[in-house]
Scaffold this active site. Structure first.
Site, PDB file in Angstrom:
ATOM      1  CB  THR A  48      -0.924   0.012   1.230  1.00  0.00           C
ATOM      2  OG1 THR A  48      -1.697  -1.179   1.254  1.00  0.00           O
ATOM      3  CG2 THR A  48      -1.850   1.218   1.198  1.00  0.00           C
ATOM      4  CE  LYS A 148     -14.125  -1.754  23.515  1.00  0.00           C
ATOM      5  NZ  LYS A 148     -13.352  -2.681  24.374  1.00  0.00           N
ATOM      6  CG  HIS A 286     -46.370 -20.909  -7.077  1.00  0.00           C
ATOM      7  ND1 HIS A 286     -46.098 -19.618  -6.670  1.00  0.00           N
ATOM      8  CD2 HIS A 286     -47.483 -20.830  -7.855  1.00  0.00           C
ATOM      9  CE1 HIS A 286     -47.016 -18.793  -7.156  1.00  0.00           C
ATOM     10  NE2 HIS A 286     -47.859 -19.501  -7.888  1.00  0.00           N
ATOM     11  NE  ARG A 448     -46.585 -40.681   0.036  1.00  0.00           N
ATOM     12  CZ  ARG A 448     -45.681 -39.782  -0.321  1.00  0.00           C
ATOM     13  NH1 ARG A 448     -45.428 -39.572  -1.611  1.00  0.00           N
ATOM     14  NH2 ARG A 448     -45.026 -39.079   0.581  1.00  0.00           N
TER      15      ARG A 448
END
Length: 527
Positions: A48, A148, A286, A448
């Site tokens: 960096t 924090k 669906h 069923r």
């Protein structure tokens, strides 16, 4: 020390010193230039610092700031009281201010950090030791410290945050408001939580612990949705970091924004067609298939899938497991559908689909690996239900014929097809099939036998003759009535898991009617 700005926001904090240390260099130079314009001292590390120096931006190395060199191949560089004291000190606490003065600690008002690319390293297939080396330690420690202490410190963990920081620096004469600092802190904590979640999940995989003692789930926001299943529900799409081909990772070629229901139904459709090697088309409504077929080509498969239930197919989702051709696209656009998803699409087909500009068209590049286990998570009051995905799949060697008559070769092929489809139908699931195409589907009934009757009735509604068809059930027939109903509708062969205390009665009923029946010893409940 930082000073407070009282002009626009009495809690705004003037940025005097910033620490920048990032893996992702996107937007870095632009942000640093703006900080430099406002007279901010910039501390930095490694790559960096080099990037900023190359851009002509004055930078002070962290090692010069701490008076301690980077050691252990860079593992220890920011883990130092000069850094964490500068981040954690409360500016309104006299004891903190005294400790800073006694130890020569200078405040850090802005932290810009993103972490080692752990997930990207894992996805690249790198070996274990390389993945471990890409677990960031100093970065999360600094981020949590700054978040924090957000009353006095701002922390930016994502290049997307830089625009907000720059805007406020301009608006508030080099200061950042309390509302932005709190917002950035929330982003920071969610980022470190996701990072740790990815690491813990990967470690559990390495240890082959699918359900470890503690489990975390995370995701990165891809898209805020207009609403959920219904307009009064909020919803969004998050990516879990997996590269599984499917609707979440697909490229949208055209069409309106995908809705919550679109995403759910398209996922169901694409996972279904991935079950098959030969050209297969599924039409979903669906989250249930209203027509599925396998054939020598996608055009034939599509026509056969549509024939099963053309009424329900209206406004449905169409999934293909092979390239969408121009010929098939020409046929598809005759039907109103919401989404079309395929691994790839011919250029000519794209031109045809463009005639229906509102239809959402997705390409995935590949099919998902159905043997790759995934965690399936469902929220219940007070907890989460977690299971692995249903990777069960049949072949001829795993089946056993329990009736006097064995299935013919054609029946056997149709039985395997029907049972694979039943795996993707909501329970209680009944699927009639003939010539590798569904001819009746009964889904989601409490009984069923009702599913069996509904599937047969839907076939009659479109003049499909079920004589010579086969029938698949996702779970055992608890009584002979469901099987008898299927036989009366015209089915000649049955595939089901078996395992009922009344199996012998069901087998007897099948023998009395000359049916062939196969037990799989594997159940496919889908709730």
């Amino acid at each position: 020390m930082s000073e407070e700005i009282t002009i626009r926001d009495k809690n705004a904090i003037k940025v005097r010193r910033a620490l920048l240390s990032v893996s992702d260099k996107s937007g870095l130079v632009e942000l640093a230039e703006k900080l430099h314009e406002h007279g901010v001292e910039i501390l930095s590390t490694g790559g960096t610092a080099k990037t900023l120096k190359d851009a002509g931006i004055p930078v002070k190395d962290v090692s010069a700031h701490t008076g301690f060199p980077e050691i252990m191949d860079g593992r220890v560089k920011t883990l130092h009281p000069m850094i964490h004291g500068g981040l954690l000190a409360r500016r309104d606490d006299e004891s903190h201010k005294n400790a800073m003065a006694e130890n020569g600690i200078e405040s850090i008002d802005l932290l810009v950090v993103n972490l080692y690319p752990f997930s990207e390293t894992v996805q690249s297939g790198a070996e274990f030791s390389i993945c471990v080396e890409n677990i960031d330690v100093g970065g999360p420690a600094m981020i949590r410290a700054a978040a924090k202490n957000h009353e006095f410190v701002a922390v930016a963990t994502d290049p997307q945050d830089y625009v907000l920081v720059i805007e406020e620096l301009e608006k508030h004469d080099g200061a950042l408001t309390s509302s932005l600092r709190k917002r950035l802190a929330a982003n920071a904590f969610s980022m470190t939580a996701t990072y740790d979640c990815n690491i813990s999940g990967w470690f559990a995989q390495q240890m082959e612990e699918f359900l470890p003692r503690r489990v975390s789930f995370s995701g990165d926001l891809k898209q805020a949705l207009r609403y959920g299943e219904n307009p009064h529900q909020q919803a969004a799409l998050y990516l879990d970091g997996m590269t599984r081909p499917g609707v979440a990772t697909a490229s949208q070629i055209q069409g309106k924004e995908l809705s919550y229901n679109n995403l759910n139904d398209t996922d169901a459709a694409f996972e279904l067609v991935a079950e098959f090697d030969e050209p297969t088309v599924a039409i979903i409504k669906h989250a249930n298939p209203c027509g599925v077929a396998s054939a020598a080509d996608t055009l034939t498969a599509y026509k056969q899938a549509l024939a099963c239930d053309p009424v329900s197919a209206f406004g449905g989702i169409i999934a293909l497991n092979k390239m969408l051709t121009a010929e098939t696209a020409t046929e598809i656009i005759k039907l109103f559908c919401e989404v079309i998803i395929a691994p790839s699409i011919e250029a000519e087909a794209m031109g045809i689909l463009a005639e229906k500009k509102n239809v959402r068209v997705l390409t995935t590049g590949a099919l998902p690996d159905l043997f790759q286990k995934r965690r399936m998570v469902k929220s219940i009051a007070g907890g989460l239900l977690v299971q692995d995905s249903d990777t069960g799949r049949l072949d001829n060697k795993t089946l056993r014929v329990v009736t006097d008559r064995e299935p013919t070769a054609q029946e056997f092929e149709d039985l395997l097809f029907a049972f694979r489809v039943a795996k993707h139908v909501k329970s209680n699931a009944i699927v009639y099939a003939k010539d590798r195409a569904t001819v009746g589907v009964g889904a989601g009934q409490m009984s069923r036998v009702d599913s069996t009757r509904i599937a047969a009735q839907k076939a009659r509604d479109v003049d499909i003759d079920l004589k010579g068809s086969v029938v698949a059930s996702d779970a055992f027939f608890p009584f002979p009535d469901g099987l008898i109903t299927a036989a009366e509708a015209g089915a000649t062969a049955v595939i089901q898991p078996g395992g009922s205390i009344r199996d012998e009665q069901v087998i007897e009923a099948a023998n009395e009617r000359g049916l062939a029946m196969v037990f799989t010893d594997i159940r496919h409940f889908r709730h």
